[in-house]
Design a protein around this motif. Structure first.
Motif, PDB file in Angstrom:
ATOM      1  N   VAL A 272       0.841  -1.198   0.000  1.00 41.90           N
ATOM      2  CA  VAL A 272       0.000   0.000   0.000  1.00 41.90           C
ATOM      3  C   VAL A 272       0.877   1.249   0.000  1.00 41.90           C
ATOM      4  O   VAL A 272       1.838   1.337   0.761  1.00 41.90           O
ATOM      5  CB  VAL A 272      -0.929   0.039   1.228  1.00 41.90           C
ATOM      6  N   ALA A 273       0.545   2.204  -0.847  1.00 44.16           N
ATOM      7  CA  ALA A 273       1.243   3.491  -0.866  1.00 44.16           C
ATOM      8  C   ALA A 273       0.217   4.608  -0.875  1.00 44.16           C
ATOM      9  O   ALA A 273      -0.767   4.556  -1.632  1.00 44.16           O
ATOM     10  CB  ALA A 273       2.147   3.609  -2.091  1.00 44.16           C
ATOM     11  N   ILE A 274       0.427   5.598  -0.026  1.00 44.35           N
ATOM     12  CA  ILE A 274      -0.415   6.789  -0.008  1.00 44.35           C
ATOM     13  C   ILE A 274       0.429   7.941  -0.529  1.00 44.35           C
ATOM     14  O   ILE A 274       1.411   8.336   0.090  1.00 44.35           O
ATOM     15  CB  ILE A 274      -0.930   7.082   1.409  1.00 44.35           C
ATOM     16  N   LEU A 275       0.055   8.459  -1.685  1.00 49.85           N
ATOM     17  CA  LEU A 275       0.835   9.489  -2.372  1.00 49.85           C
ATOM     18  C   LEU A 275       0.125  10.824  -2.191  1.00 49.85           C
ATOM     19  O   LEU A 275      -0.819  11.159  -2.908  1.00 49.85           O
ATOM     20  CB  LEU A 275       0.976   9.147  -3.860  1.00 49.85           C
ATOM     21  N   ARG A 276       0.568  11.565  -1.210  1.00 56.34           N
ATOM     22  CA  ARG A 276      -0.091  12.821  -0.875  1.00 56.34           C
ATOM     23  C   ARG A 276       0.129  13.872  -1.974  1.00 56.34           C
ATOM     24  O   ARG A 276       1.250  14.140  -2.387  1.00 56.34           O
ATOM     25  CB  ARG A 276       0.452  13.358   0.447  1.00 56.34           C
ATOM     26  N   GLY A 277      -0.968  14.437  -2.467  1.00 56.61           N
ATOM     27  CA  GLY A 277      -0.899  15.512  -3.448  1.00 56.61           C
ATOM     28  C   GLY A 277      -0.385  15.106  -4.814  1.00 56.61           C
ATOM     29  O   GLY A 277      -0.085  15.969  -5.642  1.00 56.61           O
ATOM     30  N   PHE A 278      -0.342  13.812  -5.095  1.00 52.25           N
ATOM     31  CA  PHE A 278       0.272  13.339  -6.340  1.00 52.25           C
ATOM     32  C   PHE A 278      -0.457  13.855  -7.577  1.00 52.25           C
ATOM     33  O   PHE A 278       0.158  14.086  -8.621  1.00 52.25           O
ATOM     34  CB  PHE A 278       0.291  11.804  -6.352  1.00 52.25           C
ATOM     35  N   ALA A 279      -1.778  14.043  -7.484  1.00 58.60           N
ATOM     36  CA  ALA A 279      -2.572  14.444  -8.649  1.00 58.60           C
ATOM     37  C   ALA A 279      -2.840  15.943  -8.709  1.00 58.60           C
ATOM     38  O   ALA A 279      -3.571  16.406  -9.598  1.00 58.60           O
ATOM     39  CB  ALA A 279      -3.902  13.689  -8.656  1.00 58.60           C
ATOM     40  N   LEU A 280      -2.250  16.729  -7.817  1.00 58.61           N
ATOM     41  CA  LEU A 280      -2.577  18.154  -7.746  1.00 58.61           C
ATOM     42  C   LEU A 280      -2.241  18.896  -9.033  1.00 58.61           C
ATOM     43  O   LEU A 280      -2.985  19.790  -9.451  1.00 58.61           O
ATOM     44  CB  LEU A 280      -1.851  18.805  -6.565  1.00 58.61           C
ATOM     45  N   THR A 281      -1.126  18.573  -9.658  1.00 60.42           N
ATOM     46  CA  THR A 281      -0.734  19.310 -10.867  1.00 60.42           C
ATOM     47  C   THR A 281      -1.654  19.007 -12.045  1.00 60.42           C
ATOM     48  O   THR A 281      -1.652  19.744 -13.031  1.00 60.42           O
ATOM     49  CB  THR A 281       0.720  18.984 -11.255  1.00 60.42           C
ATOM     50  N   ASP A 282      -2.442  17.936 -11.943  1.00 54.62           N
ATOM     51  CA  ASP A 282      -3.337  17.552 -13.035  1.00 54.62           C
ATOM     52  C   ASP A 282      -4.809  17.782 -12.699  1.00 54.62           C
ATOM     53  O   ASP A 282      -5.683  17.399 -13.481  1.00 54.62           O
ATOM     54  CB  ASP A 282      -3.150  16.060 -13.371  1.00 54.62           C
ATOM     55  N   ASP A 283      -5.112  18.403 -11.548  1.00 51.52           N
ATOM     56  CA  ASP A 283      -6.498  18.391 -11.076  1.00 51.52           C
ATOM     57  C   ASP A 283      -7.469  19.072 -12.026  1.00 51.52           C
ATOM     58  O   ASP A 283      -8.574  18.568 -12.270  1.00 51.52           O
ATOM     59  CB  ASP A 283      -6.604  18.951  -9.663  1.00 51.52           C
ATOM     60  N   ILE A 284      -7.086  20.205 -12.592  1.00 46.98           N
ATOM     61  CA  ILE A 284      -8.005  20.915 -13.490  1.00 46.98           C
ATOM     62  C   ILE A 284      -8.296  20.078 -14.731  1.00 46.98           C
ATOM     63  O   ILE A 284      -9.451  19.946 -15.168  1.00 46.98           O
ATOM     64  CB  ILE A 284      -7.426  22.289 -13.877  1.00 46.98           C
ATOM     65  N   ALA A 285      -7.257  19.480 -15.289  1.00 47.82           N
ATOM     66  CA  ALA A 285      -7.428  18.645 -16.476  1.00 47.82           C
ATOM     67  C   ALA A 285      -8.237  17.386 -16.153  1.00 47.82           C
ATOM     68  O   ALA A 285      -9.042  16.927 -16.984  1.00 47.82           O
ATOM     69  CB  ALA A 285      -6.065  18.267 -17.052  1.00 47.82           C
ATOM     70  N   LEU A 286      -8.047  16.842 -14.970  1.00 45.08           N
ATOM     71  CA  LEU A 286      -8.807  15.650 -14.585  1.00 45.08           C
ATOM     72  C   LEU A 286     -10.292  15.960 -14.458  1.00 45.08           C
ATOM     73  O   LEU A 286     -11.141  15.191 -14.926  1.00 45.08           O
ATOM     74  CB  LEU A 286      -8.278  15.105 -13.258  1.00 45.08           C
ATOM     75  N   VAL A 287     -10.631  17.091 -13.846  1.00 43.45           N
ATOM     76  CA  VAL A 287     -12.038  17.468 -13.700  1.00 43.45           C
ATOM     77  C   VAL A 287     -12.658  17.742 -15.073  1.00 43.45           C
ATOM     78  O   VAL A 287     -13.811  17.349 -15.338  1.00 43.45           O
ATOM     79  CB  VAL A 287     -12.183  18.688 -12.771  1.00 43.45           C
ATOM     80  N   ALA A 288     -11.909  18.382 -15.964  1.00 46.52           N
ATOM     81  CA  ALA A 288     -12.413  18.614 -17.317  1.00 46.52           C
ATOM     82  C   ALA A 288     -12.672  17.289 -18.033  1.00 46.52           C
ATOM     83  O   ALA A 288     -13.672  17.143 -18.761  1.00 46.52           O
ATOM     84  CB  ALA A 288     -11.418  19.464 -18.102  1.00 46.52           C
ATOM     85  N   ALA A 289     -11.792  16.325 -17.829  1.00 50.82           N
ATOM     86  CA  ALA A 289     -11.976  15.014 -18.454  1.00 50.82           C
ATOM     87  C   ALA A 289     -13.198  14.303 -17.877  1.00 50.82           C
ATOM     88  O   ALA A 289     -13.954  13.652 -18.611  1.00 50.82           O
ATOM     89  CB  ALA A 289     -10.723  14.162 -18.248  1.00 50.82           C
ATOM     90  N   ILE A 290     -13.417  14.433 -16.569  1.00 57.80           N
ATOM     91  CA  ILE A 290     -14.621  13.856 -15.961  1.00 57.80           C
ATOM     92  C   ILE A 290     -15.871  14.480 -16.570  1.00 57.80           C
ATOM     93  O   ILE A 290     -16.827  13.780 -16.929  1.00 57.80           O
ATOM     94  CB  ILE A 290     -14.606  14.069 -14.435  1.00 57.80           C
ATOM     95  N   ASP A 291     -15.873  15.801 -16.721  1.00 52.27           N
ATOM     96  CA  ASP A 291     -17.034  16.492 -17.299  1.00 52.27           C
ATOM     97  C   ASP A 291     -17.336  15.979 -18.713  1.00 52.27           C
ATOM     98  O   ASP A 291     -18.507  15.797 -19.083  1.00 52.27           O
ATOM     99  CB  ASP A 291     -16.788  17.997 -17.337  1.00 52.27           C
ATOM    100  N   ALA A 292     -16.282  15.740 -19.482  1.00 53.51           N
ATOM    101  CA  ALA A 292     -16.474  15.252 -20.856  1.00 53.51           C
ATOM    102  C   ALA A 292     -17.054  13.835 -20.855  1.00 53.51           C
ATOM    103  O   ALA A 292     -17.916  13.503 -21.675  1.00 53.51           O
ATOM    104  CB  ALA A 292     -15.143  15.282 -21.605  1.00 53.51           C
ATOM    105  N   ILE A 293     -16.598  13.009 -19.938  1.00 53.94           N
ATOM    106  CA  ILE A 293     -17.124  11.645 -19.836  1.00 53.94           C
ATOM    107  C   ILE A 293     -18.591  11.669 -19.422  1.00 53.94           C
ATOM    108  O   ILE A 293     -19.434  10.973 -19.997  1.00 53.94           O
ATOM    109  CB  ILE A 293     -16.284  10.830 -18.836  1.00 53.94           C
ATOM    110  N   VAL A 294     -18.909  12.511 -18.436  1.00 53.88           N
ATOM    111  CA  VAL A 294     -20.278  12.586 -17.931  1.00 53.88           C
ATOM    112  C   VAL A 294     -21.244  13.112 -18.993  1.00 53.88           C
ATOM    113  O   VAL A 294     -22.428  12.748 -19.011  1.00 53.88           O
ATOM    114  CB  VAL A 294     -20.322  13.462 -16.657  1.00 53.88           C
ATOM    115  N   ALA A 295     -20.750  13.943 -19.903  1.00 52.96           N
ATOM    116  CA  ALA A 295     -21.600  14.428 -20.998  1.00 52.96           C
ATOM    117  C   ALA A 295     -22.059  13.273 -21.889  1.00 52.96           C
ATOM    118  O   ALA A 295     -23.138  13.329 -22.482  1.00 52.96           O
ATOM    119  CB  ALA A 295     -20.838  15.468 -21.824  1.00 52.96           C
TER     120      ALA A 295
END
Length: 207
Positions: A16-39
């Motif tokens: 098990v590994a807990i990677l604190r803040g690992f996705a922070l630099t990609d968060d805006i792009a990740l949310v945009a990708a989620i929005d596109a999938i949900v559409a």
């Protein structure tokens, strides 16, 4: 970069590994990708075999996880539309690969379950055991409101540790921990820049 300090929490488990803040630099792009999938494939509250309605809203990218009164399974098609689930965006695949590599795994996901937790939603203790390849890890990305993640052992009655996950945190588990029970306690109300909810991206190797 992996940060072993868990904000005062003590957690150590093989696989098990807990990677604190690992996705922070990609968060805006990740949310945009989620929005596109949900559409293409809107969030929905799936039913469980016993007839209950899940409090967490879900959708998928790649090979999708489905729950209904017939059971739990993976399917390439969205049962609501009959169309294939949207493809996983490259940023999803890249993030999952990098996080797994940081945790010591070689991993190329073919499915991503996207969960949306509104305040009051929760996920009971369960195992991820519908996949065909248990040698691959699970990669779980948290976005939005903080949540209390529960991580147990290989038996439902094993002791459970509670870990607070924040926006951008990534948890990877595999190897001896691959079939560990895990869940999320009831989400508390709050505010975050992406909204008053939490997204969880759970990457799996299905085939």
């Amino acid at each position: 970069m992996t940060q072993p300090d868990l904000f005062g929490e003590s957690f150590a488990r093989a696989g098990v590994a807990i990677l604190r803040g690992f996705a922070l630099t990609d968060d805006i792009a990740l949310v945009a990708a989620i929005d596109a999938i949900v559409a293409e494939a809107p969030f929905r509250h799936m039913m469980v075999p016993g007839g209950g309605r899940m409090s967490v809203a879900m959708t998928n990218a790649g090979i999708g996880w489905v729950a209904d009164t017939r059971g739990y399974r993976y399917d390439r098609a969205d049962p609501l539309s009959g169309q294939l689930w949207p493809d996983m965006p490259p940023i999803f695949v890249d993030l999952a690969h990098r996080a797994a590599r940081e945790a010591g795994f070689d991993f190329s996901p073919d499915g991503c379950l996207i969960n949306r937790y509104e305040p009051g939603a929760k996920m009971g203790l369960h195992q991820d055991i519908n996949e065909g390849d248990y040698s691959a890890p699970i990669v779980s990305v948290s976005l939005g409101l903080p949540a209390t993640f529960q991580f147990g052992g290989l038996k439902r009655g094993d002791p459970v540790e509670k870990i607070t996950l924040h926006h951008g945190d990534v948890v990877v588990w595999g190897g001896p921990a691959r079939k560990s029970f895990h869940g999320v306690l009831t989400l508390k109300a709050g505010h975050h820049a992406i909204g008053g909810h939490r997204y969880n991206l759970t990457f799996r190797k299905v085939l």
